[in-house]
Enzyme design. Structure first.
Site, PDB file in Angstrom:
ATOM      1  N   ASP A   1      49.565   5.959  38.621  1.00 58.13           N
ATOM      2  CA  ASP A   1      49.428   4.887  39.600  1.00 58.13           C
ATOM      3  C   ASP A   1      49.605   5.466  40.980  1.00 58.13           C
ATOM      4  O   ASP A   1      50.503   6.270  41.212  1.00 58.13           O
ATOM      5  CB  ASP A   1      50.496   3.818  39.347  1.00 58.13           C
ATOM      6  CG  ASP A   1      50.017   2.846  38.312  1.00 58.13           C
ATOM      7  OD1 ASP A   1      48.917   2.298  38.502  1.00 58.13           O
ATOM      8  OD2 ASP A   1      50.714   2.659  37.306  1.00 58.13           O
TER       9      ASP A   1
ATOM     10  N   LYS B   1      48.968 -10.119  63.631  1.00 53.97           N
ATOM     11  CA  LYS B   1      48.443  -8.893  63.021  1.00 53.97           C
ATOM     12  C   LYS B   1      48.165  -9.178  61.549  1.00 53.97           C
ATOM     13  O   LYS B   1      48.839 -10.007  60.925  1.00 53.97           O
ATOM     14  CB  LYS B   1      49.417  -7.719  63.170  1.00 53.97           C
ATOM     15  CG  LYS B   1      50.762  -7.890  62.444  1.00 53.97           C
ATOM     16  CD  LYS B   1      51.605  -6.654  62.647  1.00 53.97           C
ATOM     17  CE  LYS B   1      53.044  -6.829  62.183  1.00 53.97           C
ATOM     18  NZ  LYS B   1      53.253  -7.010  60.784  1.00 53.97           N
TER      19      LYS B   1
ATOM     20  N   ASP C   1      49.576  -4.867  32.231  1.00 51.22           N
ATOM     21  CA  ASP C   1      49.477  -3.464  31.845  1.00 51.22           C
ATOM     22  C   ASP C   1      49.578  -3.290  30.330  1.00 51.22           C
ATOM     23  O   ASP C   1      49.205  -2.243  29.804  1.00 51.22           O
ATOM     24  CB  ASP C   1      50.631  -2.645  32.466  1.00 51.22           C
ATOM     25  CG  ASP C   1      50.381  -2.356  33.926  1.00 51.22           C
ATOM     26  OD1 ASP C   1      49.197  -2.273  34.296  1.00 51.22           O
ATOM     27  OD2 ASP C   1      51.356  -2.215  34.683  1.00 51.22           O
TER      28      ASP C   1
END
Lengths: 698, 575
Positions: free
Chosen positions: A327, A413, A540
């Site tokens: 990962d 932002k 997963d």
């Protein structure tokens, strides 16, 4: 996917310093006791090599007693000397195994202490207000809802159904900092035996009593559930066959010897004691004695790295793995991105952009936000100031922006797409020039954070993924060993490609969904590769179940842990590299000891064969190349060497042979030189030395 | 640097180098041809006709069990046929000399001997067999046993070349093609060369001639040339005549002597190339060839140097064993003058390496160390080895080596891209075990049998060597004898016969099983982390494992035979 991040590139973790983790070496008296207890025929039967030595020891004991009564196979003193060392051989082998088990045993004791019987409060409905009744923890059924309040011990493995709590998991992980466990998401799994520190949770029980994580751990470290691994079985077949050959060699030697005496007319046939001594020296005793110790030690080395393997088979498979799915976040990059540069929009001053970005990030406590403050401080020496009357806008999943309203300015932002939507909605323009910079930034593997003031786009803050130090070299080493590294990330293609290039992985999977991951694993496996991966989320689980070596993070979900064959208690994805290392080291140790054991035989022949036949054919004394003192001392020296070499090599069996990341050919050359050539030479020296010591007694 | 090489050693090098050079050249041609015949999808007319008559489906993809069963049962049927003919010889027409039938134990021994490609002869050919028996039993079984071995190597290699397959091909097709496309054409060409060189080829049984002394002598004739071809190309080795290839009719010229050697080495050496080609790893084939060659050269040097040195006990008696203008020198006992030490050593090295058993000198008369080397090659049984089985044995050891060395690099061992696991190891170890079990087991039984000592021509360690050699030769399916052992007794006929059957089928069938299991496995892709087997290092390791395991198994027995004999010879005691 969320992961706890480790700041070191090196996955080998130091064991945690708490008392439970340091498997205290078992006491010598316990090891000696175990070694004696293992003398029972039932234990010895399991290992063909050891059983032959065991049987030989018994026979020679009987021969010794017979010799005492007058007519013996050889002088009683000689037979007893051989017999004592034969028994020592058996005891040394037992001791090595006990020593290996002892390391796990101390650990198991500590774990067992945490597995107390507690009274659980079982709820009718998964709500705090529901009626409850007490049930002992070992009578809980799967699916029951249990309420655990602050200060109480969680009675069984399960998932948090309701609530959030901080939990002390140090009993299992050795990590003293409490962790958060909450309903839903990736942090929902709790382990029986751990303690809730604050708040309360309702746990849905997922494991039957006796099958919980803690039980599995205890069984593993004690070696009770240890079944032989495929490679171990194949090796046992080889050792059994070699034992059979040498049994045959020794059994036929008696008729050969008798026949030689007959046709030569002189001398006497080889005695049974000498034959037993020869047999024990020839069969692969060293590896036979240390085989199970090597496997148990492999398991405890995993334990030492704070990885719990569900089977020895998984550890062995780790040695064979040739594709690592890594990962990106946490494994290849530090988890947090860092602001590295300000790109002002056309007509905007860079300092103005920096100030706006700094103000917009004042309330942002994320590492990214703080890195913007740091960067602004570094370049323009902009210091954090107190703003009065400011109103902060927190990040929300809907707007995907954060910022601040101060002095009439509306500073925001966020991701390019979010800011574009924001400014266009209030009549501003998101210029092409800005879009080009955003693309450029993405192509470099960085993330573009766009800053706006009202409808005006001020510019872009470039956030960069920081690749961990030393990884590139490590991946190059892995490549040299034939292990392919694949980076898996949810980032877009451009970003993924750039980071993959920087980190030096062989391949990458961008915009990865759990399904993509599963497909990738299947594709590699269809090509014959063995795949290892780490994971923690519920989604997963399918990929983890499919992978050959699956390491679940202990912080992860119960589903991920169930689907995996290893659990990393440190929840450090870089640990995958250490897992591979331990697997390889275990198989290497077996190979080295087997080679050494067989190479030893040559010298033993030169000690025993001339000694055995010199009575019939004195000319065979020419084969006594070591110039050993007498037939008796020669045979005894070989037997003693054979016993002592087990003791000498026990530390090697427990710690494993030195491991280096090298191509197969280099590894083979090195190990052949040490254990093959060394194995041929060592006994010549050892037997000669022992003979010198024995000379005064003969 | 100028180095003085004695003339006779130079002669030795000049004589063996061309043989090995020609062999190496033929390896490529014959190897490619064999690879083609094992993989070609088309069947020839003659083959199609044969399959139709026999009711065979040539497209069948046999499992290893079925392949092995077909091999075993067809061999059993042919052995039975041979046994019956030998038992009924007296009653079959066409033999003007009316030679007697063989006794049950002798017929068992002979039939077992020829079906297993051993060709141990407890009888003397010209005295005991009619021309019909020589052709219908001996030459027939010589052909089919060689074809069996080569076919098995083909099926074995095909198994190793496959991934995820349920079968290893059709035994019937392999057998038929080896016979039709390989053995028959080769033998036909060779027979014509042999006839040209003066080897008899006739159905007449004998001629009566008047000798120079005026007496009348019967000279036995027969279809010798055809016999000689399959005898060598098929790594068989039984003699048409009792003295085998030392007989002028079996081996009349230096050219036939050389062709005999090339014939013996032809298929065992070429199979390495065929193997490499079929598994699509030609270098692997060449490294196996290199392993064969390296071991062979080692043993050849040992034999030659021992024979060249001669017997030190003869020196005090005034015997000149030094090479000179008039003699080759060395230990000439039991050797033909026309072959001398060099050609005899080379021939003996070839015949025990390729487990043929054809002899042009008496192995019992070799020096102890020379005899040790001959025994050694057969004990290893994979220095070239017999047709087909030599390669299979080498691969068995290669798998064993892979297993030992593979673990040292930290992975489950892999061979040719397949994992080596418990099941294959079981079969490999069975094959590796059968050989010493038969040799040591039967030698021990013979040592215990009270009658054994009566069969010995020599006492002392040489007598023990005679018995050991018999079972080594039988188990290795070699067939050469350490003359001196009177082996035509019910005990020796039966036990040596059994050792031949065990040595053949208990090594061949488990390895067929290995091929079947390997064929069913999936690919394990190669990488720098894989143990490469086509390398000098692995080849050296393979040779070490073969020598070490062979040495460890047989050293005590050898110590009581040739080794002590050598030491006693040095000490001045002959046997």
């Amino acid at each position: 996917m969320k992961m706890r991040c480790d700041q070191t590139a090196n996955g080998a973790s130091a064991p945690q310093g708490t008392g439970t983790r340091d498997a205290v070496a078992a006491s010598w008296t316990w090891v000696a006791g175990e070694a004696l207890r293992k003398l029972s025929p039932g234990v010895q039967m399991k290992n063909p090599v050891m059983f032959v030595i065991y049987a030989g020891s018994i026979v020679s004991t009987v021969l010794g007693i017979q010799a005492l009564s007058g007519s013996g196979d050889a002088p009683a003193g000689f037979i007893f000397a051989v017999t004592i060392w034969l028994w020592c051989t058996v005891l040394f082998a037992n001791g090595a195994e006990a020593l290996a088990e002892g390391r796990g045993r101390a650990h198991a004791e500590a774990l067992r202490a945490t597995r107390r019987r507690v009274i659980a409060r079982v709820l009718q409905e998964p709500t705090r207000a529901s009626t409850s009744w007490p049930i002992p923890s070992d009578e809980l059924t799967v699916g029951a809802y249990v309420l655990v309040d602050a200060g109480e011990t969680i009675p069984a493995d399960g998932e948090v159904a309701v609530g959030t709590a901080s939990v002390d998991e140090s009993a299992i992980t050795g990590e003293s900092a409490p962790v958060i466990r909450e309903a839903g998401g990736d942090l929902s799994s709790v382990t029986g035996g751990t303690r809730v520190l604050s708040d309360w949770i309702i746990v849905r029980v997922s494991a039957r009593p006796g099958e919980a994580f803690l039980d599995r751990m205890i069984a593993m470290v004690e070696g009770a559930r240890r079944s032989r691994t495929p490679n171990e079985i194949a090796l046992t077949i080889l050792l059994a066959a070699l034992t059979l050959i040498f049994l045959l060699v020794c059994a036929t030697l008696r008729p050969f010897s008798e026949f030689s005496v007959l046709i030569n007319g002189t001398g006497q046939a080889i005695g049974v004691t000498v034959l037993i001594a020869l047999l024990v020296c020839l069969i692969p005793t060293t590896i036979g004695a240390l085989l199970s110790a090597v496997s148990i030690a492999g398991m405890s080395r995993m334990m030492h790295a704070n990885v719990l393997a569900t089977s020895g088979r998984a550890i062995e498979a780790a040695g064979d793995v040739d594709v690592l799915l890594l990962d990106k976040t946490g494994t290849i990059t530090l988890g947090n991105r860092e602001a590295v540069r300000f790109h002002p929009a056309p007509g905007i001053d860079e300092r103005a952009l920096a100030e706006a970005a700094q103000m917009a990030s004042l309330a942002d406590e994320t590492p990214e936000g703080r890195s913007i403050l740091a960067l602004a401080g570094k370049i323009f020496d902009i210091r954090r100031c107190e703003l009065h009357g400011a109103e902060t806008v927190a990040f929300s999943a809907r707007t995907r922006m954060s910022g601040i309203d101060v002095d009439g300015r509306r500073l925001r932002k966020g991701a390019a797409s979010a800011i574009r939507a924001h400014v266009e909605r209030i009549g501003g323009i998101f210029s092409d020039a800005v879009t080009r910079v955003v693309d450029d930034v993405s192509r470099r593997g960085s993330t573009a954070l766009v800053v706006s003031d009202g409808a005006c786009v001020l510019g872009i803050v470039e956030l960069k993924d920081i690749v961990k130090a030393g990884l590139k070299e490590r991946f190059a080493d892995l490549r040299a060993m034939g292990i392919k590294t694949v980076m898996v990330t949810g980032d877009n293609m451009l970003t993924a490609a750039a980071i993959a290039a920087e980190a030096g992985v062989d391949d990458y999977l961008a915009e990865a969904t759990p399904e993509d991951k599963l497909r990738l694993i299947r594709r590699f496996q269809a090509e014959g590769h063995l795949v290892a991966m780490t994971g923690d989320g519920i989604n997963d689980a399918p990929a983890l179940a499919q992978a050959d070596v699956a390491v679940a993070m202990n912080s992860g979900t119960q589903a991920a842990k169930e689907a995996s064959n290893m659990v990393d208690l440190d929840s450090n994805p870089t640990k995958l590299l250490s897992v591979v290392e331990v697997g390889k080291q275990m198989i290497m140790t077996r190979g080295a000891l087997t080679t050494f054991s067989l190479a030893n035989d040559l010298a033993k022949y030169f000690a025993i064969v001339p000694a055995a036949f010199v009575a019939t054919y004195p000319a065979l004394g020419a084969l006594n190349v070591m110039n050993l003192h007498s037939p008796g001392s020669a045979i005894l020296s070989a037997v003693i060497f054979n016993a002592l070499i087990i003791v000498t090599l026990t530390p090697l069996a427990l710690h494993g042979v030195k491991y280096r990341m090298e191509p197969a050919s280099r590894l083979l050359e090195r190990n052949l030189l040490i254990y093959g050539v060394g194995g041929i030479i060592a006994p010549f020296i050892g037997i000669k030395l022992i003979d010198l010591v024995l000379t005064p007694f003969f | 640097m100028e180095m003085h090489v004695p003339d006779d050693i130079r002669q030795f090098i000049l004589q063996f180098t061309p043989v090995l050079a020609i062999m190496t050249g033929l390896v490529v041609i014959v190897g490619k041809w064999m690879a083609h015949l094992f993989t070609s999808p088309t069947h020839h007319v003659l083959e199609r006709g044969t399959y139709r008559i026999l009711g065979v489906d040539p497209a069948e993809n046999m499992s290893w069990k079925r392949y092995g069963a077909a091999l075993l049962l067809s061999n059993a049927a042919m052995m039975m046929l041979g046994y019956l003919i030998l038992r009924l010889q007296r009653h079959l027409p066409g033999d003007p000399l009316e030679r007697a039938s063989q006794t049950p134990d002798l017929a068992f021994n002979t039939a077992a001997s020829f079906i297993t490609n051993t060709n141990w002869q407890s009888y003397s050919g010209e005295a005991s067999l009619s021309n019909f028996s020589q052709m219908a039993v001996i030459t027939f079984l010589m052909s089919v046993s060689a074809a069996t071995g080569v076919a098995a190597a083909g099926g074995f290699t095909r198994g190793l070349s496959r991934m995820g397959s349920s079968g290893i091909g059709s035994y019937w097709v392999d057998f038929t093609r080896v016979l039709y496309r390989l053995l028959l054409p080769l033998c036909f060409i060779m027979a014509i060369v042999y006839v040209w060189q003066g080897i008899p080829q006739t159905l007449d049984a004998d001629v009566i001639v008047t000798t120079l002394e005026g007496s009348r002598q019967r000279i036995i004739l027969g279809p010798v040339a055809s016999f000689e071809t399959i005898k060598h190309i098929g790594t068989n080795g039984g003699g048409f005549f009792g003295v085998n290839a030392a007989h002028p009719f079996e081996n009349p010229t230096p050219l036939t002597n050389t062709l005999h050697m090339l014939g013996m080495l032809l298929i065992p050496s070429a199979l390495t190339c065929a193997f490499g080609s079929m598994i699509k790893r030609p270098p692997q084939g060449w490294f196996f060839f290199g392993a064969f060659l390296a071991m062979f050269l080692g043993f050849l040097t040992l034999i030659y140097s021992a024979e060249r040195a001669g017997n030190p006990l003869l020196a005090p008696l005034g015997v000149d064993q030094n090479p000179g203008a008039w003699q080759g020198g060395g230990n000439m006992e039991g050797k033909e003058l026309r072959f001398g030490v060099i050609q005899s050593s080379l021939f003996a090295a070839v015949t025990t390496a390729a487990t043929t058993g054809s002899v042009d000198s008496m192995h019992a008369s070799y020096t102890p160390l020379g005899g040790l080397a001959l025994l050694g090659q057969m004990m290893l049984n994979n220095v070239f080895g017999g047709d087909g089985v030599g390669l299979i044995n080498l691969v068995a050891y290669a798998i064993l080596t892979v297993f030992l060395a593979g673990m040292m690099i930290g992975r489950t061992p892999e061979f040719l891209g397949r994992k080596v696991e418990a099941r294959e190891m079981k079969y490999v170890m069975l094959a590796v075990l059968a050989h010493p079990f038969s040799i040591l087991g039967f030698t021990a039984i013979a040592c215990l049998a009270p009658s054994s000592a009566d069969s010995l021509a020599n006492m002392g360690p040489h007598g023990f060597s005679e018995i050991l050699y018999a079972y080594v030769s039988g188990t290795a399916n070699n067939g050469s004898a350490f003359a001196g052992l009177g082996a035509d007794t019910p005990f020796f006929n039966t036990t040596i016969g059994l050792s031949m059957l065990i040595g053949r089928y208990f090594t061949l069938l488990p390895m067929i099983a290995v091929a079947g299991v390997m064929a069913s496995k999936k690919n394990a892709p190669e990488s720098p982390g894989t143990l490469a087997t086509a390398t000098p290092l692995f080849t050296a390791l393979l040779i070490s494992v073969i020598l070490l395991s062979g040495g460890l198994t047989f050293l005590p027995a050898l110590a009581l035979g040739p080794i002590v004999e050598h030491l006693l010879m040095l000490a001045g005691r002959p046997f």
